[in-house]
Motif scaffolding. Structure first.
Motif, PDB file in Angstrom:
ATOM      1  N   PRO A 163       0.819  -1.227   0.000  1.00 45.60           N
ATOM      2  CA  PRO A 163       0.000   0.000   0.000  1.00 45.60           C
ATOM      3  C   PRO A 163       0.849   1.272   0.000  1.00 45.60           C
ATOM      4  O   PRO A 163       0.528   2.234  -0.711  1.00 45.60           O
ATOM      5  N   ALA A 164       1.916   1.274   0.798  1.00 46.62           N
ATOM      6  CA  ALA A 164       2.760   2.471   0.866  1.00 46.62           C
ATOM      7  C   ALA A 164       3.418   2.743  -0.481  1.00 46.62           C
ATOM      8  O   ALA A 164       3.468   3.899  -0.943  1.00 46.62           O
ATOM      9  N   ILE A 165       3.914   1.670  -1.135  1.00 44.61           N
ATOM     10  CA  ILE A 165       4.571   1.859  -2.431  1.00 44.61           C
ATOM     11  C   ILE A 165       3.578   2.381  -3.468  1.00 44.61           C
ATOM     12  O   ILE A 165       3.847   3.344  -4.192  1.00 44.61           O
ATOM     13  N   VAL A 166       2.411   1.742  -3.532  1.00 41.53           N
ATOM     14  CA  VAL A 166       1.408   2.126  -4.538  1.00 41.53           C
ATOM     15  C   VAL A 166       0.910   3.546  -4.305  1.00 41.53           C
ATOM     16  O   VAL A 166       0.863   4.372  -5.228  1.00 41.53           O
ATOM     17  N   MET A 167       0.544   3.873  -3.076  1.00 38.82           N
ATOM     18  CA  MET A 167      -0.012   5.198  -2.793  1.00 38.82           C
ATOM     19  C   MET A 167       1.048   6.281  -2.956  1.00 38.82           C
ATOM     20  O   MET A 167       0.751   7.388  -3.428  1.00 38.82           O
TER      21      MET A 167
END
Length: 753
Positions: free
Chosen positions: A438-442
């Motif tokens: 999630p952190a990478i995508v967002m």
């Protein structure tokens, strides 16, 4: 008193001749009678008759004397006029005689006039020859002047050279003008041939002028005298052009020269070639960035030179600063279009958009304090048209989309490999399973949206829409990867080793994505998640939940095989074993955040209730006596109570539990009077509207004491009270299939047993 016959006869011819006189006389007589009747209407007034007669007599005498005087004066004027007419007629006759004499005299002198014409022609020729004699020294010295002019040009004495050049041109033009007026076109070729050196001198002078204009930005800083000289010569030529065009009688060869327009053209070509005809630059970001930075620096620097120095060297009507500003602007417009024809990467497209829409108008360039307020590009067309901006933005979005897709695909591949590692997923500070996905995508999506905001709102909105589309597509691919992982796990439950932990991490990741999506929106006041993206998030959560429940089901199914059975009725550890399985999974579920934990508990409880009811209905047991029914009801009550307490202890409220259906089913079985079954069943189907006739029929079979008549009444009652599923109802019985009872074989036209 009346008129006598003689008076009437005498008056008749006059009256016929003067009808107006007769009318006037009648009017006068009428007026006199009216006056007399008014004055003498009383006898005593007759005494004044003599007085009135004398007064009227005097009055008539006065009028007659004035009339005579007027008539006499008129007659005298007529007489004088007649005398003047006689005198004028005599004068006209005398003039006619004189004109006739003059005409005869002119006719006699015609031969003498022909001699005068020849004299006039000789005089004109003499004048021309005198003029030629006067200019002969100048004509003979033309080639010497040519050499001197050429020497002056080589020594860059441009003003002196131009003065002598104008004198020679004036001499040639005067000769050609005279020849033109006398229509001696054949002699013009001779004159042009004699003065042919003028063309070469003009070209040589023009070449030096245009070289000076081409170096004007340097010269106004180092030696403005040469540039001012060139401008003065250009203005002289413009005045000569204007004068000749205004006279419009004869236009010498090579006119108009139009050197002022050529001045503008050379200046514009110099600017364009200096900055915008460079060799093809690198289309990648770094090379383009250097090129744009160099353009920015050079344009600002040169416009400052024009504003501070060149403006002082040219006439005000040149508007030299506006001309140079427009030249840079138009050249930049064409140059950017040329660059955009290249296959630029996303960094190059971003640089162009940022430079054209933000940097160009900023205080770093055209809005520089040293250029304001004289330099104003707001009056010019946009550097990039709205159509070109939109096209470039879309190209940029496509490049970013491809990059985002590639990064997301790599992230997904890494995530998929993580699922099969021999380690549990990482946890946050609260102990919840998670991964870096999630952190990478967002971060990736948010960075691209924030970068786009540096350009304009339009590009930011396009990137935002693209980000949501890519996130939705990514969730679809992530779901497919999860399904693939589930298939591999079905083949070997030992692979992946920490399958459940990673499913829980997927749920936490999905929740993190769902909570973060709204923060991507450019408008902080609008935090609504699009319906399609929310549906993708829901599908992802549903799939992960489904895979977890499948794991729970695999562990529960062997236990449910014991239900129902005689051993189970007499007492077994079935619920205890189920308790251990559920408690084990509940501990795993505690590694997800609260809303997900509650969801998993609710779904697990529904699964347990469903499997319990499924086993009871599909492997039906028929009670043979009242004691067996009582024993069955006690077992159902004990199991349902234990399971309900288990889920309540785990934090699931009783109102959210589906195990209440087991208690309701127990009530149907424990009913002592079968005749009351129709009422009890009506309450049951009202509470659980997804229950079918087959389910009720199976429950009646389990009782073992329901007659055909009671069964018929119950089923008829159900047919008369069809139920609709209320909104938000969680189905319990609809996915439980019960065996269809075998129909007895019947002979044709016979009764069934």
């Amino acid at each position: 008193m009346g008129m006598s016959a003689e008076d009437e006869r005498a008056a008749s011819p006059r009256d016929e001749e003067w009808p107006e006189a007769e009318k006037a006389e009648k009017l006068a007589r009428g007026a006199a009678l009216k006056w007399a009747s008014g004055v003498f209407y009383r006898p005593e007034k007759l005494e004044g008759l003599g007085h009135y007669r004398r007064r009227e007599t005097q009055r008539n005498s006065s009028i007659q004397s004035r009339l005579k005087s007027t008539v006499q004066s008129y007659l005298e004027g007529v007489s004088a006029g007649l005398e003047q007419l006689r005198s004028a007629a005599q004068d006209v006759q005398s003039v006619c005689q004189d004109l006739g004499a003059a005409r005869w005299a002119l006719l006699d002198s015609a031969d003498h006039f022909q001699g005068l014409q020849q004299m006039r022609e000789l005089m004109e020729e003499h004048v021309q020859l005198a003029s030629v004699v006067q200019v002969l020294p100048q004509i003979f010295s033309v080639h010497e002047v040519f050499s001197h002019i050429l020497q002056l040009l080589h020594e860059q004495h441009l003003l002196e050279a131009h003065v002598e050049l104008m004198m020679v041109e004036q001499l040639r033009d005067d000769i050609l003008s005279q020849l033109h007026l006398r229509r001696l076109s054949s002699a013009q070729a001779t004159v042009l041939s004699y003065f042919s050196g003028l063309q070469d001198l003009n070209e040589s002078l023009a070449k030096q002028l245009w070289d000076i204009v081409g170096s004007s930005l340097r010269l106004v800083r180092e030696d403005p005298v040469l540039f001012v000289t060139a401008v003065r010569i250009i203005e002289r030529e413009e005045k000569i052009d204007d004068t000749l065009l205004l006279e419009a009688t004869f236009l010498p060869p090579g006119r108009p020269k139009g050197w002022r327009q050529k001045f503008y053209q050379v200046l514009q070509d110099t600017i364009t070639e200096a900055h915008f005809h460079a060799p093809r630059m690198d289309a990648e970001g770094p090379g383009l960035a250097k090129h744009l930075a160099a353009l920015q620096k050079d344009i600002v620097s040169e416009l400052r030179v024009v504003k501070d120095l060149m403006v002082q060297c040219v006439p005000a009507h040149y508007n030299i600063l506006s001309v140079c500003t427009a030249t840079y602007h138009q050249a930049l417009t064409s140059h950017l279009q040329e660059i955009l024809r290249e296959d630029l990467d996303k960094q190059g497209l971003f640089l162009l958009l940022e430079w054209a829409l933000r940097v160009y108008h900023s205080p770093e360039m055209m809005g520089h304090p040293d250029l304001l307020p004289e330099v104003d590009v707001s009056t010019l067309d946009p550097l990039m048209s709205s159509e070109l901006v939109d096209q470039t933005e879309r190209r940029y979005v496509m490049k970013v989309k491809a990059s985002v897709f590639e990064w997301m695909q790599r992230t997904l591949e890494v995530e998929f490999k993580e699922w099969f590692r021999e380690e549990e997923p990482e946890t946050d500070h609260q102990g919840f399973f998670q991964s870096a996905l999630p952190a990478i995508v967002m971060q990736m999506l948010n960075e691209n949206i924030q970068v786009a905001s540096l350009i304009n709102d339009s590009l930011q909105q396009k990137i935002y829409n693209m980000a949501l589309e890519e996130l939705e597509a990514f969730l679809g691919r992530l779901r497919e990867a999860l399904v693939q992982c589930g298939k591999e796990h079905q083949q070997d439950r030992a692979v992946p080793k920490y399958y459940i932990s990673h499913l829980l991490a997927v749920l936490n990741n999905n929740l993190a994505l769902s909570n973060s999506v709204s923060s991507l929106h450019p408008d902080t006041a609008c935090r609504e998640v699009p319906a399609s993206l929310q549906a993708a998030l829901d599908r992802m959560q549903k799939k992960a939940t489904q895979l977890l429940l499948e794991e729970l089901l695999l562990d529960l199914q062997p236990l449910c095989l014991q239900l129902p059975s005689r051993k189970w009725l007499s007492g077994s550890q079935l619920v205890g074993s189920m308790w251990e399985v559920i408690d084990k999974y509940a501990k795993d579920f505690s590694r997800v955040r609260k809303p997900l934990f509650t969801l998993l508990l609710a779904e697990s409880e529904l699964l347990v209730a469903n499997q319990y009811l499924r086993a009871l209905l599909q492997r039906k047991m028929v009670c043979k006596s009242r004691e067996e029914r009582s024993q069955l009801c006690r077992r159902l009550l004990q199991d349902a109570t234990q399971l309900r307490e288990l889920f309540c202890g785990l934090g699931l409220d009783r109102s959210q539990q589906s195990l209440e259906a087991v208690f309701a089913l127990r009530e149907l079985i424990s009913l002592k009077d079968p005749a009351l079954l129709s009422l009890e069943v009506l309450g049951f189907i009202t509470k659980y509207p997804d229950v079918s006739d087959e389910h009720i029929s199976t429950l009646l079979d389990i009782r073992g004491d329901v007659s055909k008549e009671v069964r018929h009444v119950v089923l008829e009652m159900m047919a008369q009270h069809p139920q609709l599923l209320p909104e938000g109802y969680r189905p319990i019985f609809s996915n439980i299939l019960v065996p269809v009872p075998e129909l007895p074989f019947c002979l044709r036209k016979g009764k069934c047993a």
